[in-house]
Scaffold this motif. Sequence first.
Motif, PDB file in Angstrom:
ATOM      1  N   SER A  22      13.382  -9.635  19.716  1.00  0.00           N
ATOM      2  CA  SER A  22      14.064  -9.461  18.503  1.00  0.00           C
ATOM      3  C   SER A  22      13.636  -8.416  17.784  1.00  0.00           C
ATOM      4  O   SER A  22      12.499  -7.962  17.724  1.00  0.00           O
ATOM      5  N   THR A  23      14.548  -7.862  16.848  1.00  0.00           N
ATOM      6  CA  THR A  23      14.081  -6.915  16.045  1.00  0.00           C
ATOM      7  C   THR A  23      14.105  -7.226  14.780  1.00  0.00           C
ATOM      8  O   THR A  23      14.633  -8.243  13.997  1.00  0.00           O
ATOM      9  N   GLY A  24      12.837  -6.742  13.913  1.00  0.00           N
ATOM     10  CA  GLY A  24      12.487  -7.408  12.683  1.00  0.00           C
ATOM     11  C   GLY A  24      13.020  -6.597  11.384  1.00  0.00           C
ATOM     12  O   GLY A  24      13.462  -5.154  12.031  1.00  0.00           O
ATOM     13  N   SER A  25      13.096  -6.573  10.465  1.00  0.00           N
ATOM     14  CA  SER A  25      13.339  -5.508   9.489  1.00  0.00           C
ATOM     15  C   SER A  25      12.015  -5.485   8.288  1.00  0.00           C
ATOM     16  O   SER A  25      11.313  -6.650   8.190  1.00  0.00           O
ATOM     17  N   GLY A  26      12.012  -4.679   7.708  1.00  0.00           N
ATOM     18  CA  GLY A  26      10.861  -4.486   6.697  1.00  0.00           C
ATOM     19  C   GLY A  26      11.216  -3.312   5.701  1.00  0.00           C
ATOM     20  O   GLY A  26      12.043  -2.768   5.764  1.00  0.00           O
ATOM     21  N   ILE A  27      10.348  -3.636   4.596  1.00  0.00           N
ATOM     22  CA  ILE A  27      10.615  -2.589   3.431  1.00  0.00           C
ATOM     23  C   ILE A  27       9.293  -1.856   3.313  1.00  0.00           C
ATOM     24  O   ILE A  27       8.181  -2.363   3.261  1.00  0.00           O
ATOM     25  N   VAL A  28       9.725  -0.506   3.128  1.00  0.00           N
ATOM     26  CA  VAL A  28       8.410   0.487   3.078  1.00  0.00           C
ATOM     27  C   VAL A  28       8.575   1.157   1.891  1.00  0.00           C
ATOM     28  O   VAL A  28       9.784   1.526   1.522  1.00  0.00           O
ATOM     29  N   ALA A  29       7.275   1.213   1.156  1.00  0.00           N
ATOM     30  CA  ALA A  29       7.300   2.115   0.250  1.00  0.00           C
ATOM     31  C   ALA A  29       6.379   3.268   0.063  1.00  0.00           C
ATOM     32  O   ALA A  29       5.251   3.050   0.634  1.00  0.00           O
ATOM     33  N   LEU A  30       6.636   4.431  -0.155  1.00  0.00           N
ATOM     34  CA  LEU A  30       5.769   5.647   0.149  1.00  0.00           C
ATOM     35  C   LEU A  30       5.726   6.338  -1.194  1.00  0.00           C
ATOM     36  O   LEU A  30       6.711   6.665  -1.928  1.00  0.00           O
ATOM     37  N   THR A  31       4.312   6.517  -1.772  1.00  0.00           N
ATOM     38  CA  THR A  31       4.319   7.434  -2.936  1.00  0.00           C
ATOM     39  C   THR A  31       3.503   8.447  -2.646  1.00  0.00           C
ATOM     40  O   THR A  31       2.621   8.167  -1.606  1.00  0.00           O
ATOM     41  N   GLY A  32       3.019   9.277  -3.576  1.00  0.00           N
ATOM     42  CA  GLY A  32       1.995  10.453  -3.394  1.00  0.00           C
ATOM     43  C   GLY A  32       0.962  10.418  -4.289  1.00  0.00           C
ATOM     44  O   GLY A  32       1.236  10.187  -5.708  1.00  0.00           O
ATOM     45  N   ALA A  33      -0.082  10.999  -3.925  1.00  0.00           N
ATOM     46  CA  ALA A  33      -1.403  11.299  -5.107  1.00  0.00           C
ATOM     47  C   ALA A  33      -1.997  12.548  -4.451  1.00  0.00           C
ATOM     48  O   ALA A  33      -2.170  12.496  -3.198  1.00  0.00           O
ATOM     49  N   ARG A  34      -2.310  13.406  -5.156  1.00  0.00           N
ATOM     50  CA  ARG A  34      -3.129  14.552  -4.676  1.00  0.00           C
ATOM     51  C   ARG A  34      -4.741  14.530  -4.683  1.00  0.00           C
ATOM     52  O   ARG A  34      -5.457  15.082  -4.207  1.00  0.00           O
ATOM     53  N   ALA A  35      -5.061  13.360  -5.422  1.00  0.00           N
ATOM     54  CA  ALA A  35      -6.673  13.012  -5.393  1.00  0.00           C
ATOM     55  C   ALA A  35      -6.806  11.568  -5.481  1.00  0.00           C
ATOM     56  O   ALA A  35      -5.928  10.599  -5.744  1.00  0.00           O
ATOM     57  N   TYR A  36      -7.951  10.935  -5.189  1.00  0.00           N
ATOM     58  CA  TYR A  36      -8.356   9.554  -5.440  1.00  0.00           C
ATOM     59  C   TYR A  36      -8.780   9.276  -6.960  1.00  0.00           C
ATOM     60  O   TYR A  36      -8.573  10.102  -7.597  1.00  0.00           O
ATOM     61  N   GLY A  37      -9.049   8.174  -7.313  1.00  0.00           N
ATOM     62  CA  GLY A  37      -9.556   8.035  -8.432  1.00  0.00           C
ATOM     63  C   GLY A  37      -8.105   7.363  -9.060  1.00  0.00           C
ATOM     64  O   GLY A  37      -7.383   6.664  -8.557  1.00  0.00           O
ATOM     65  N   ALA A  38      -8.081   7.684 -10.222  1.00  0.00           N
ATOM     66  CA  ALA A  38      -6.965   7.055 -11.188  1.00  0.00           C
ATOM     67  C   ALA A  38      -5.513   7.547 -10.621  1.00  0.00           C
ATOM     68  O   ALA A  38      -4.504   6.697 -10.641  1.00  0.00           O
ATOM     69  N   ARG A  58      -0.393   1.063  -7.261  1.00  0.00           N
ATOM     70  CA  ARG A  58       0.420   0.371  -8.196  1.00  0.00           C
ATOM     71  C   ARG A  58       1.824   0.373  -7.835  1.00  0.00           C
ATOM     72  O   ARG A  58       2.894  -0.271  -7.989  1.00  0.00           O
ATOM     73  N   GLN A  59       2.432   1.961  -8.029  1.00  0.00           N
ATOM     74  CA  GLN A  59       3.904   2.072  -7.725  1.00  0.00           C
ATOM     75  C   GLN A  59       4.350   1.661  -6.442  1.00  0.00           C
ATOM     76  O   GLN A  59       5.332   1.004  -6.426  1.00  0.00           O
ATOM     77  N   ALA A  60       3.537   1.778  -5.547  1.00  0.00           N
ATOM     78  CA  ALA A  60       4.069   1.562  -4.193  1.00  0.00           C
ATOM     79  C   ALA A  60       4.364  -0.189  -4.198  1.00  0.00           C
ATOM     80  O   ALA A  60       5.191  -0.631  -3.792  1.00  0.00           O
ATOM     81  N   LEU A  61       3.358  -0.804  -4.660  1.00  0.00           N
ATOM     82  CA  LEU A  61       3.534  -2.223  -4.651  1.00  0.00           C
ATOM     83  C   LEU A  61       4.506  -2.791  -5.393  1.00  0.00           C
ATOM     84  O   LEU A  61       5.126  -3.684  -5.295  1.00  0.00           O
ATOM     85  N   ASP A  62       4.797  -2.142  -6.712  1.00  0.00           N
ATOM     86  CA  ASP A  62       5.752  -2.216  -7.633  1.00  0.00           C
ATOM     87  C   ASP A  62       7.096  -2.119  -6.834  1.00  0.00           C
ATOM     88  O   ASP A  62       8.202  -2.942  -6.942  1.00  0.00           O
TER      89      ASP A  62
END
Length: 172
Positions: free
Chosen positions: A1-17, A24-28
């Motif tokens: 069977s084929t499942g379906s899913g939702i994927v969120a991609l966000t970007g950051a140029r550095a670690y930290g904040a 947080r944006q991806a989880l939202d």
Amino acid sequence: STGSGIVALTGARAYGAEAAAALRQALDLLGGVGSLVRGKTVAVKVNLTGWPFRSLFGRSPGETYVTHGDTALALAQVLSENGARRIRFLESQGVALPLEDVLAAAGWDVRALQAVAGVEFENTRNLGTHSSYARLAVPDGGRLFSHLEVNRSYADADVVVSLCKMKEHATA
């Protein structure tokens, strides 16, 4: 069977904040995690490989081949804010040290993680702190194995998060 899913991609140029904001944006974008983790034990399986940790190409292990501690801290904060009862960072290491020591050697800010409500650590190498393994049945009966025996920390979790590091291996 084929499942379906939702994927969120966000970007950051550095670690930290910046990376924390992207997480947080991806989880939202996925609809949040509150209903998934509230009141539950969350196991966070991290990706640490290559003991002893060394710089690679003049960069720290967290910037190259292991999960970065800033990412783990950001996830722990989100899970705690959303009501996770326990947040257990787990990894099986080839060295029999407490996971906190391994994480510190990888450059993680272990004290900052310990300050987040509900955070715990376990090196799941073999039995870890447990006296027996947990036997998990393969849902469809399996093709080769009908069950797996795993460190109890994984079976005791209500939710399992794989916090991996996107990377290439030198042999790929």
